[in-house]
Design a protein around this motif. Structure first.
Motif, PDB file in Angstrom:
ATOM      1  N   VAL A  58      34.390  48.101  -7.832  1.00 47.42           N
ATOM      2  CA  VAL A  58      34.076  49.521  -7.768  1.00 47.42           C
ATOM      3  C   VAL A  58      32.573  49.658  -7.520  1.00 47.42           C
ATOM      4  O   VAL A  58      31.767  48.993  -8.171  1.00 47.42           O
ATOM      5  CB  VAL A  58      34.437  50.234  -9.093  1.00 47.42           C
ATOM      6  CG1 VAL A  58      34.032  51.694  -9.065  1.00 47.42           C
ATOM      7  CG2 VAL A  58      35.909  50.096  -9.388  1.00 47.42           C
ATOM      8  N   LEU A  59      32.197  50.526  -6.582  1.00 46.90           N
ATOM      9  CA  LEU A  59      30.794  50.798  -6.305  1.00 46.90           C
ATOM     10  C   LEU A  59      30.223  51.686  -7.405  1.00 46.90           C
ATOM     11  O   LEU A  59      30.807  52.723  -7.736  1.00 46.90           O
ATOM     12  CB  LEU A  59      30.645  51.502  -4.953  1.00 46.90           C
ATOM     13  CG  LEU A  59      29.232  51.939  -4.584  1.00 46.90           C
ATOM     14  CD1 LEU A  59      28.366  50.724  -4.269  1.00 46.90           C
ATOM     15  CD2 LEU A  59      29.260  52.893  -3.408  1.00 46.90           C
ATOM     16  N   VAL A  60      29.095  51.273  -7.984  1.00 43.11           N
ATOM     17  CA  VAL A  60      28.421  52.057  -9.013  1.00 43.11           C
ATOM     18  C   VAL A  60      26.934  52.163  -8.684  1.00 43.11           C
ATOM     19  O   VAL A  60      26.405  51.383  -7.891  1.00 43.11           O
ATOM     20  CB  VAL A  60      28.585  51.432 -10.423  1.00 43.11           C
ATOM     21  CG1 VAL A  60      30.034  51.402 -10.851  1.00 43.11           C
ATOM     22  CG2 VAL A  60      27.970  50.057 -10.494  1.00 43.11           C
ATOM     23  N   THR A  61      26.283  53.139  -9.294  1.00 46.49           N
ATOM     24  CA  THR A  61      24.828  53.267  -9.230  1.00 46.49           C
ATOM     25  C   THR A  61      24.324  53.158 -10.656  1.00 46.49           C
ATOM     26  O   THR A  61      24.860  53.803 -11.556  1.00 46.49           O
ATOM     27  CB  THR A  61      24.408  54.615  -8.623  1.00 46.49           C
ATOM     28  OG1 THR A  61      25.045  54.789  -7.361  1.00 46.49           O
ATOM     29  CG2 THR A  61      22.902  54.668  -8.425  1.00 46.49           C
ATOM     30  N   GLU A  62      23.294  52.336 -10.848  1.00 44.39           N
ATOM     31  CA  GLU A  62      22.762  52.147 -12.188  1.00 44.39           C
ATOM     32  C   GLU A  62      21.238  52.242 -12.174  1.00 44.39           C
ATOM     33  O   GLU A  62      20.595  51.985 -11.159  1.00 44.39           O
ATOM     34  CB  GLU A  62      23.200  50.802 -12.768  1.00 44.39           C
ATOM     35  CG  GLU A  62      22.807  49.596 -11.941  1.00 44.39           C
ATOM     36  CD  GLU A  62      23.377  48.309 -12.494  1.00 44.39           C
ATOM     37  OE1 GLU A  62      23.392  48.139 -13.729  1.00 44.39           O
ATOM     38  OE2 GLU A  62      23.786  47.475 -11.698  1.00 44.39           O
ATOM     39  N   CYS A  63      20.687  52.633 -13.324  1.00 51.56           N
ATOM     40  CA  CYS A  63      19.246  52.802 -13.461  1.00 51.56           C
ATOM     41  C   CYS A  63      18.871  52.559 -14.924  1.00 51.56           C
ATOM     42  O   CYS A  63      19.632  52.916 -15.828  1.00 51.56           O
ATOM     43  CB  CYS A  63      18.845  54.208 -13.045  1.00 51.56           C
ATOM     44  SG  CYS A  63      17.085  54.579 -13.222  1.00 51.56           S
ATOM     45  N   THR A  64      17.698  51.968 -15.143  1.00 58.82           N
ATOM     46  CA  THR A  64      17.181  51.767 -16.490  1.00 58.82           C
ATOM     47  C   THR A  64      15.758  52.309 -16.549  1.00 58.82           C
ATOM     48  O   THR A  64      14.949  52.029 -15.669  1.00 58.82           O
ATOM     49  CB  THR A  64      17.175  50.272 -16.869  1.00 58.82           C
ATOM     50  OG1 THR A  64      18.483  49.735 -16.696  1.00 58.82           O
ATOM     51  CG2 THR A  64      16.734  50.056 -18.306  1.00 58.82           C
ATOM     52  N   ALA A  67      21.957  58.919 -11.600  1.00 55.38           N
ATOM     53  CA  ALA A  67      21.824  57.721 -12.437  1.00 55.38           C
ATOM     54  C   ALA A  67      20.492  57.750 -13.191  1.00 55.38           C
ATOM     55  O   ALA A  67      20.433  57.434 -14.382  1.00 55.38           O
ATOM     56  CB  ALA A  67      21.939  56.467 -11.585  1.00 55.38           C
ATOM     57  N   TYR A  68      19.425  58.155 -12.493  1.00 52.78           N
ATOM     58  CA  TYR A  68      18.107  58.270 -13.128  1.00 52.78           C
ATOM     59  C   TYR A  68      18.143  59.327 -14.235  1.00 52.78           C
ATOM     60  O   TYR A  68      17.657  59.095 -15.355  1.00 52.78           O
ATOM     61  CB  TYR A  68      17.048  58.630 -12.076  1.00 52.78           C
ATOM     62  CG  TYR A  68      15.739  59.069 -12.673  1.00 52.78           C
ATOM     63  CD1 TYR A  68      14.827  58.137 -13.162  1.00 52.78           C
ATOM     64  CD2 TYR A  68      15.424  60.420 -12.763  1.00 52.78           C
ATOM     65  CE1 TYR A  68      13.621  58.550 -13.734  1.00 52.78           C
ATOM     66  CE2 TYR A  68      14.227  60.842 -13.332  1.00 52.78           C
ATOM     67  CZ  TYR A  68      13.329  59.898 -13.806  1.00 52.78           C
ATOM     68  OH  TYR A  68      12.146  60.316 -14.368  1.00 52.78           O
ATOM     69  N   GLU A  69      18.707  60.493 -13.942  1.00 56.28           N
ATOM     70  CA  GLU A  69      18.774  61.569 -14.929  1.00 56.28           C
ATOM     71  C   GLU A  69      19.581  61.152 -16.159  1.00 56.28           C
ATOM     72  O   GLU A  69      19.199  61.457 -17.301  1.00 56.28           O
ATOM     73  CB  GLU A  69      19.368  62.820 -14.300  1.00 56.28           C
ATOM     74  CG  GLU A  69      18.489  63.447 -13.248  1.00 56.28           C
ATOM     75  CD  GLU A  69      19.183  64.462 -12.363  1.00 56.28           C
ATOM     76  OE1 GLU A  69      18.469  65.163 -11.623  1.00 56.28           O
ATOM     77  OE2 GLU A  69      20.430  64.554 -12.398  1.00 56.28           O
ATOM     78  N   LEU A  70      20.678  60.442 -15.941  1.00 56.20           N
ATOM     79  CA  LEU A  70      21.476  59.940 -17.063  1.00 56.20           C
ATOM     80  C   LEU A  70      20.659  58.984 -17.929  1.00 56.20           C
ATOM     81  O   LEU A  70      20.746  59.016 -19.163  1.00 56.20           O
ATOM     82  CB  LEU A  70      22.733  59.232 -16.557  1.00 56.20           C
ATOM     83  CG  LEU A  70      23.861  60.110 -16.042  1.00 56.20           C
ATOM     84  CD1 LEU A  70      24.905  59.270 -15.324  1.00 56.20           C
ATOM     85  CD2 LEU A  70      24.503  60.884 -17.184  1.00 56.20           C
ATOM     86  N   ALA A  71      19.871  58.128 -17.277  1.00 56.66           N
ATOM     87  CA  ALA A  71      19.048  57.168 -18.018  1.00 56.66           C
ATOM     88  C   ALA A  71      17.999  57.887 -18.858  1.00 56.66           C
ATOM     89  O   ALA A  71      17.747  57.518 -20.015  1.00 56.66           O
ATOM     90  CB  ALA A  71      18.386  56.195 -17.039  1.00 56.66           C
ATOM     91  N   VAL A  72      17.379  58.929 -18.320  1.00 56.86           N
ATOM     92  CA  VAL A  72      16.365  59.698 -19.053  1.00 56.86           C
ATOM     93  C   VAL A  72      16.996  60.368 -20.274  1.00 56.86           C
ATOM     94  O   VAL A  72      16.467  60.298 -21.386  1.00 56.86           O
ATOM     95  CB  VAL A  72      15.687  60.741 -18.134  1.00 56.86           C
ATOM     96  CG1 VAL A  72      14.819  61.701 -18.939  1.00 56.86           C
ATOM     97  CG2 VAL A  72      14.869  60.052 -17.055  1.00 56.86           C
TER      98      VAL A  72
END
Length: 146
Positions: A61-67, A87-92
Motif C-alpha cells: 500500500v502506498l503511504v506518505t509519512e513524516c516525522t 502527513a506533515y500536519e498530522l506529525a505536528v
C-alpha cells in the motif's frame, strides 16, 4: 479520552480544515524541526483469514509519512495515499498532543465533535446504500408469477 489511533483516524477522515487549524496553532507558537520530510513509501497490508484466523499479507500500500520534532518530543504522521502536506500536519498535531502543550486542552472537544460528524455522515451513506439493497427472496416470488 481519545487514543492516538482514534485522533489520527478523526483527523484523516474528518474535515481537512480542522487538521490545518490545529497545525497552524502550533506552528504560530512553537519552533518545529522536520526530522524526516514527507515522503512516499510502500508498506505491506496485513489481513486475517476469516476461516482459519491466520494472518496474511494482501500486498503493498502506498503511504506518505513524516516525522517532526517539537522540542525534544517527536511527532509522526502516516496516511494511506500521497499527501505530503497532510502527513506533515498530522506529525505536528501528534507531537503537540504527545508534549501535552497548553494549546491542546480544547482539542479533545473539537475532535469529539468531528467524530460525531463522521459518524453521522457514515450513517447517511449507509442508509443510502441500504435503499439500493436487493431482496433476493422477494425477487424469486415476483419472477415466478410471470
Amino acid at each position: 479520552m481519545l487514543t492516538r489511533t482514534q485522533i489520527t483516524r478523526i483527523l484523516i477522515e474528518g474535515d481537512r480544515k480542522l487538521l490545518q487549524q490545529l497545525c497552524c496553532q502550533i506552528e504560530e507558537r512553537h519552533e518545529i524541526t522536520v526530522v524526516k520530510p514527507p515522503e512516499k513509501s510502500l508498506v505491506m497490508s496485513k489481513a486475517r483469514d476469516s476461516v482459519s484466523g491466520q494472518p496474511f499479507y494482501l500486498g503493498e500500500v502506498l503511504v506518505t509519512e513524516c516525522t517532526i520534532a517539537l522540542g525534544d518530543v517527536h511527532g509522526f504522521g502516516l496516511l494511506i495515499g500521497e499527501d505530503a502536506e497532510r502527513a506533515y500536519e498530522l506529525a505536528v498535531v501528534d507531537a503537540a498532543m504527545m508534549a501535552t502543550l497548553p494549546e491542546t486542552e480544547g482539542w479533545f472537544e473539537l475532535l469529539k465533535q468531528e467524530e460525531q460528524r463522521i459518524a453521522e455522515r457514515r450513517a447517511l451513506e449507509s442508509a443510502r446504500i441500504m435503499k439500493t439493497r436487493v431482496q433476493f427472496d422477494t425477487m424469486e416470488e415476483s419472477y415466478g408469477k410471470r
